[in-house]
Design a protein around this motif. Structure first.
Motif, PDB file in Angstrom:
ATOM      1  N   UNK A 177       0.835  -1.208   0.000  1.00  0.00           N
ATOM      2  CA  UNK A 177       0.000   0.000   0.000  1.00  0.00           C
ATOM      3  C   UNK A 177       0.865   1.251   0.000  1.00  0.00           C
ATOM      4  N   UNK A 178       1.934   1.230   0.769  1.00  0.00           N
ATOM      5  CA  UNK A 178       2.840   2.378   0.827  1.00  0.00           C
ATOM      6  C   UNK A 178       3.412   2.690  -0.552  1.00  0.00           C
ATOM      7  N   UNK A 179       3.871   1.644  -1.252  1.00  0.00           N
ATOM      8  CA  UNK A 179       4.459   1.830  -2.581  1.00  0.00           C
ATOM      9  C   UNK A 179       3.403   2.330  -3.570  1.00  0.00           C
ATOM     10  N   UNK A 180       2.218   1.706  -3.543  1.00  0.00           N
ATOM     11  CA  UNK A 180       1.153   2.094  -4.471  1.00  0.00           C
ATOM     12  C   UNK A 180       0.717   3.531  -4.220  1.00  0.00           C
ATOM     13  N   UNK A 181       0.629   3.938  -2.963  1.00  0.00           N
ATOM     14  CA  UNK A 181       0.225   5.305  -2.644  1.00  0.00           C
ATOM     15  C   UNK A 181       1.240   6.314  -3.173  1.00  0.00           C
ATOM     16  N   UNK A 182       2.524   6.015  -3.010  1.00  0.00           N
ATOM     17  CA  UNK A 182       3.572   6.905  -3.512  1.00  0.00           C
ATOM     18  C   UNK A 182       3.485   7.049  -5.032  1.00  0.00           C
ATOM     19  N   UNK A 183       3.205   5.936  -5.725  1.00  0.00           N
ATOM     20  CA  UNK A 183       3.242   5.927  -7.191  1.00  0.00           C
ATOM     21  C   UNK A 183       1.925   6.372  -7.816  1.00  0.00           C
ATOM     22  N   UNK A 184       0.803   5.925  -7.235  1.00  0.00           N
ATOM     23  CA  UNK A 184      -0.486   6.045  -7.932  1.00  0.00           C
ATOM     24  C   UNK A 184      -1.406   7.126  -7.404  1.00  0.00           C
ATOM     25  N   UNK A 185      -0.930   7.975  -6.481  1.00  0.00           N
ATOM     26  CA  UNK A 185      -1.806   8.981  -5.894  1.00  0.00           C
ATOM     27  C   UNK A 185      -1.201  10.379  -6.054  1.00  0.00           C
ATOM     28  N   UNK A 186      -1.022  10.839  -7.278  1.00  0.00           N
ATOM     29  CA  UNK A 186      -0.425  12.161  -7.482  1.00  0.00           C
ATOM     30  C   UNK A 186      -1.387  13.280  -7.110  1.00  0.00           C
ATOM     31  N   UNK A 187      -0.848  14.395  -6.684  1.00  0.00           N
ATOM     32  CA  UNK A 187      -1.664  15.584  -6.445  1.00  0.00           C
ATOM     33  C   UNK A 187      -0.775  16.812  -6.498  1.00  0.00           C
TER      34      UNK A 187
END
Length: 416
Positions: A177-187
């Motif tokens: 989840x940590x990796x996916x959040x860093x990669x897939x949650x741009x803002x």
């Protein structure tokens, strides 16, 4: 980013946020008891977790509105990863207490930011995409809890491994989840970039969100539904396990029966979320879909009260059917209710208001658990179930859309 891409990423992050919880919940109490922790101390650790969540709900929501949703979700994944590693590997009471607090921190941090991030990505006028995505998030969370609960219960028995293994697998899921959040949650970058600006901005964001929740009649009615839902869920979680043990004839068979029903209940919630969007397209009214869902849930609660006069296997089946129908109804209403909430708030206070919603749900749940639990002891469980149905039915009946919300199809003018 397209609305479809945002919807998929929101569903994925929602799934990964709740999968670890599903994995460790079935073994948590037994694992702690196996390590020599007394039942009273286990309960105290549970209180530490709950108190941490309630204390931090509003500050973390305000933080997400000030510094951004992505860093708060990254912090949530990191805190949960550390907590589950401590829970899986440590036998020290103090480290286990730190683990409980860290789990509470992680829960508070994850309450609202990813939902707020998704809504920020969808054009305000596109109500159909917003409602569809919110329902997908609920469905993904429910599927994660279903799969995690079943896996967490079966892994120690099926593979003949330590009770800590599901907890460590949950930690691995949090790392993902940590990796996916860093990669897939741009803002985009938020204005608050210094410690001083954050310290000034968080109280302001909290105050703004709370003022909006109090002053907006439409938003207040949505939040009152959440409070009623908190009472309902607390009563179900408190009374159903013991009731099923009584119906099954032994604690062991009751635990097995409730474990299976709880897992299928999460699946029923996912089914309700899947049904929500076809209903919305057909009916064209978000408010009407909410009312249908809550009507199903209220009737199911009444059915659970009626099932209290049935004993043995028929009683278990009657409770199970009512339990599943209740969660189907809640799943139907969850996405549309969130859409109603987000239609009343702006980006600057969105995560804070979601935290207010979560805090109300937990606070009302705590009050309902104590009050209706005591009432069930001196009277009967059916009384508590009926009052829980009333607690949900009254705010749900008063749920209204105060202004036209964009329609879900060109043929429908509004969702009032």
């Amino acid at each position: 980013m397209t609305a479809q891409a945002a919807r998929r990423r929101y569903a994925l992050i929602s799934f990964l946020t709740w999968l670890p919880t599903g994995l460790y919940i079935p073994v948590l109490v037994v694992l702690l008891l196996d390590r020599g922790i007394s039942l009273t101390t286990v309960a105290a650790l549970g209180v530490a977790y709950s108190a941490t969540v309630m204390v931090l709900e509003l500050p973390t929501g305000g933080l997400a509105d000030v510094i951004g949703r992505r860093p708060v979700m990254i912090a949530s994944a990191a805190a949960s990863l550390a907590a589950l590693l401590l829970l899986g590997l440590s036998e020290s009471l103090w480290l286990l207490a730190i683990s409980a607090v860290l789990r509470g921190v992680a829960r508070a941090l994850s309450s609202g930011p990813v939902e707020a991030w998704y809504v920020d990505q969808v054009p305000a006028e596109d109500a159909a995409d917003m409602a569809r995505g919110l329902s997908m998030g609920v469905m993904a969370s429910s599927i994660a809890l279903t799969a995690g609960t079943v896996a967490g219960a079966l892994i120690p028995v099926g593979l003949d491994v330590s009770l800590a293994v599901p907890v460590l697998i949950a930690a691995g899921a949090d790392l993902l989840r940590l990796v996916v959040t860093v990669v897939a949650m741009p803002e985009s970058k938020y204005e608050a970039s210094t410690v001083g600006s954050v310290l000034r901005g968080v109280p302001s964001a909290i105050a703004s969100g709370v003022r909006l929740a109090v002053r907006s009649l439409a938003l207040t009615r949505v939040l009152m539904v959440s409070a009623g839902l908190g009472v309902t869920l607390a009563v179900i979680e408190l009374l159903t396990p013991a009731w099923m043990a009584e119906l099954a004839g032994s604690a062991e068979r009751g635990v097995l029966a409730y474990g299976l029903v709880a897992a299928v209940g999460f699946a029923a919630d996912a089914l309700g979320s899947a049904v929500s969007m076809p209903l919305l397209r057909r009916i064209g009214s978000i408010r009407a879909v909410c009312r249908i869902g809550y009507c199903v849930s209220v009737l199911a609660l009444a059915g659970m009260a009626a099932a209290s006069v049935v004993t043995g296997l028929p009683g278990i089946l009657a409770v199970a059917i009512a339990y599943l129908l209740m969660f189907v109804g809640l799943g139907i209403a969850a996405g549309p209710l969130s859409q109603l909430l987000h239609s009343q708030v702006t980006t600057s206070e969105r995560a804070t208001v979601v935290s207010v919603q979560s805090l109300l749900l937990q606070s009302a749940g705590a009050v309902g658990s104590v009050g209706l639990g005591a009432l069930a002891v001196v009277t009967s469980p059916w009384v508590a179930f009926l009052l829980a149905a009333v607690a949900l039915a009254i705010p749900a009946a008063r749920l209204v859309a105060p202004q036209p919300v964009p329609s879900v199809s060109p043929e429908v003018r509004s969702v009032r």
